[in-house]
Design a protein around this motif. Sequence first.
Motif, mmCIF file in Angstrom:
data_model
loop_
_atom_site.group_PDB
_atom_site.id
_atom_site.type_symbol
_atom_site.label_atom_id
_atom_site.label_comp_id
_atom_site.label_asym_id
_atom_site.label_seq_id
_atom_site.Cartn_x
_atom_site.Cartn_y
_atom_site.Cartn_z
ATOM 1 N N VAL A 140 -1.779 1.857 -2.344
ATOM 2 C CA VAL A 140 -2.257 1.067 -1.209
ATOM 3 C C VAL A 140 -1.943 1.727 0.135
ATOM 4 C CG1 VAL A 140 -0.179 -0.368 -0.951
ATOM 5 C CG2 VAL A 140 -2.427 -1.292 -0.317
ATOM 6 N N ASN A 141 -0.900 2.543 0.191
ATOM 7 C CA ASN A 141 -0.509 3.157 1.469
ATOM 8 C C ASN A 141 -0.824 4.652 1.518
ATOM 9 O OD1 ASN A 141 0.753 2.677 4.078
ATOM 10 N ND2 ASN A 141 2.428 3.987 3.370
ATOM 11 N N SER A 196 -3.781 -7.178 -2.434
ATOM 12 C CA SER A 196 -3.312 -6.128 -1.535
ATOM 13 C C SER A 196 -3.863 -6.362 -0.141
ATOM 14 C CB SER A 196 -3.740 -4.751 -2.038
ATOM 15 O OG SER A 196 -5.154 -4.647 -2.070
ATOM 16 N N ASP A 198 -4.256 -4.262 4.010
ATOM 17 C CA ASP A 198 -4.079 -3.123 4.913
ATOM 18 C C ASP A 198 -4.460 -3.618 6.301
ATOM 19 O OD1 ASP A 198 -4.102 -0.807 6.378
ATOM 20 O OD2 ASP A 198 -5.509 0.273 5.099
ATOM 21 N N THR A 212 0.805 -2.058 5.251
ATOM 22 C CA THR A 212 0.107 -2.185 3.975
ATOM 23 C C THR A 212 1.053 -2.797 2.956
ATOM 24 O OG1 THR A 212 0.737 -0.007 3.137
ATOM 25 C CG2 THR A 212 -1.256 -0.130 4.500
#
Length: 709
Positions: A140-141, A196, A198, A212
Amino acid sequence: MLKRSALCLAILSALAPLSGFADPPAVDALADITVMGSKTDRTSAGEVDGYQAFTADSATKTRTPLKKIPQSVQVVPNKLMKDQQVQSVSETLRNVSGVVPNNPLTIPGWEATLVRGFSAEQAQDGANLNYNLGDRESTVNIERIEVLKGPNAVLYGGSSGTPVGGTVNLVSKQPEKEKFGKVGITIGSHDLLKPSFDLNQPLSETAQLRVTGEYTQSKSQVEGMERESYNLNPTLKLTDNAKTTLTLQGKTSRWEGQDYQGLPATGTIAGDFKINRDLFLGNKDLPNSTSALDSLAANLDHQLNDTWSVAAKVRTANSDFDEKGQTLIGGDGFTANAPTVGSSWGVTNVNVYQEQQDVSVTADVKGEFKTEKTKTEVLVGVEHSTLDDEGFMDTDGAEVVDLTNPVFALPYTDPNTAFRWAGKVANKTSGVYAQAQHSMNDRVHVLGGAKLAKVEVVYADSFGADENTSETKLLPRAGVVVDMNANASAFASYSEGLRGVGWANYSDTPKPIESKQTEAGIKFSANQQLSGSVAAFQIDRDNTGIPDPATGGMTSLPNGAERSKGAEVDVVWQPNPGFSLTANYAKTDATYTKAAGAIPAGNKLAGVPEHSGRVWGNYTFKTGKAKGVSVGAGVYAQSEAMLTGSNDFKAPAFHTVDAKVGYETKRFETALTVKNLTNEQYFERFNYFSGRVAPGADRTVYLSTAIKF
């Protein structure tokens, strides 16, 4: 299955993924430009066009065009990760030739990724992640992944020292000036639930914040296993928008689930009886194991003038893991390749706990000098780090279980015996390095550098060992790239590495691991459509740890010597803005070069397939009623791989097919993905206990949806 896998490998070797080496667009201004009708994005991580990456930071600590770097550097852009709907870092690394990633069934208690047959370091923005604990598989990052193959002592150190096999650098997403956000969720097979987010929020003209995060909950094809993890990644950028930028990066990451111990070779890939491939070894009431990481990094960049700039980075991290499991004892000890009797093995409780404290500091000065026909970049820096790594291992209790009809009656309790082994390894590294990059007539590009590196290893354990080893060595790096014409360049390079050892139970005084690599190849690009590289290499390593036969592999001898040599091909083809194809192939011959313990010289290293590769293609409709719809498919294949250094068992060849269909607009995206579409039944080497296997992932289906704003 073997014939189909062989066919897939033949196709891969004829085609051959990854990152392109096309000429980068000019980087004098941060704006979007168009290449062959598609948009080239300029991000803080580098310039990309679809699957093609034009530049990388990992190899030189300067934003350098890939075609001018005399070493194999492969880049996995975010676009490729998104098209494949990858669910883990390990899955992503299948896109890079010569990489064997972590097995997703193992607990995050060590880093087992192999590059060119040898252990590689995982790093976050250039900082070593040591055992890579916490929720290590989350993407995710990650903006992109840069894989530097072979040692690169000049620029990378800290923690345990410089890489000796390769570096997998996870390049983080950075705050940006424009406000945006993305919130999504993935659901899928085995009750997967993964929300998730961001979020990028400018706070002012001089401050930007990006956060994130991701939470994952799932079961498994392995009977009774459940896992849960999360990670949170806040990043704050403070800048005067002229000369100075301070970036603060935080990370908190947690993982927990049952400890999977793999399955023995006998009864799975060998033997005259069969064990259920989805069997979980252990009592159904086994408590969860845990893995955790908390880190904070501060990066300062300052432009002194048009020629000189300075940069400094400080990172501190605390991590630990607590492994609570039940493991096998066979006729050959804890390796447990063979049963104790018939189809039965001994089972015992095991508890392994380990914690680390890591502090690293680096600082360097960069200078850039230009004339009409030359360009020179120099880099001079210093580094210092400490890593305290301590823990214990204990076993207690026993029962005998027939694995063809298993009943695990032994309850788990934390062992606390008089023979508990406890140990500590303290690594201290320091170094001074210098590097110069020089281009002449923009056709000949020379890279040279050296580091005076010092590695200190202090090792002590509860059985009376108290050892101190110190090694100081000058580690060179040199290479040259020659542009043969507008479409192809030839390169050659040499580099060395020196690394301290990690926590283990050693039978003798541990020594820093040393490595040397020579490499040569060709990088090519044609009309910004077809690009890639072909490379041949050899790496030699000394002082590596090997299982001590006198203790059944429970302790390690630090006197191994190994060699890996081979050839790799990485290609990207983008004939038009809608279609992208990436392919890779690697031939790797990794062997022991001297007898060590019970392992004779010439034996193959465990877990390294001689042939491996992947092909993936994706097409996105750019116009008409189907605009925004995309379809993709790919195949990964590898040949057989040895389970142990003694080469007594090997995991067979296998291949898998993936496919996906997606739809994306400016504010919405969704994708349906099927992994292992044909539901191939295969085993992989389990890269924890030597000599064991794990079932390959069965057919899994994922549905991902996200809203962008």
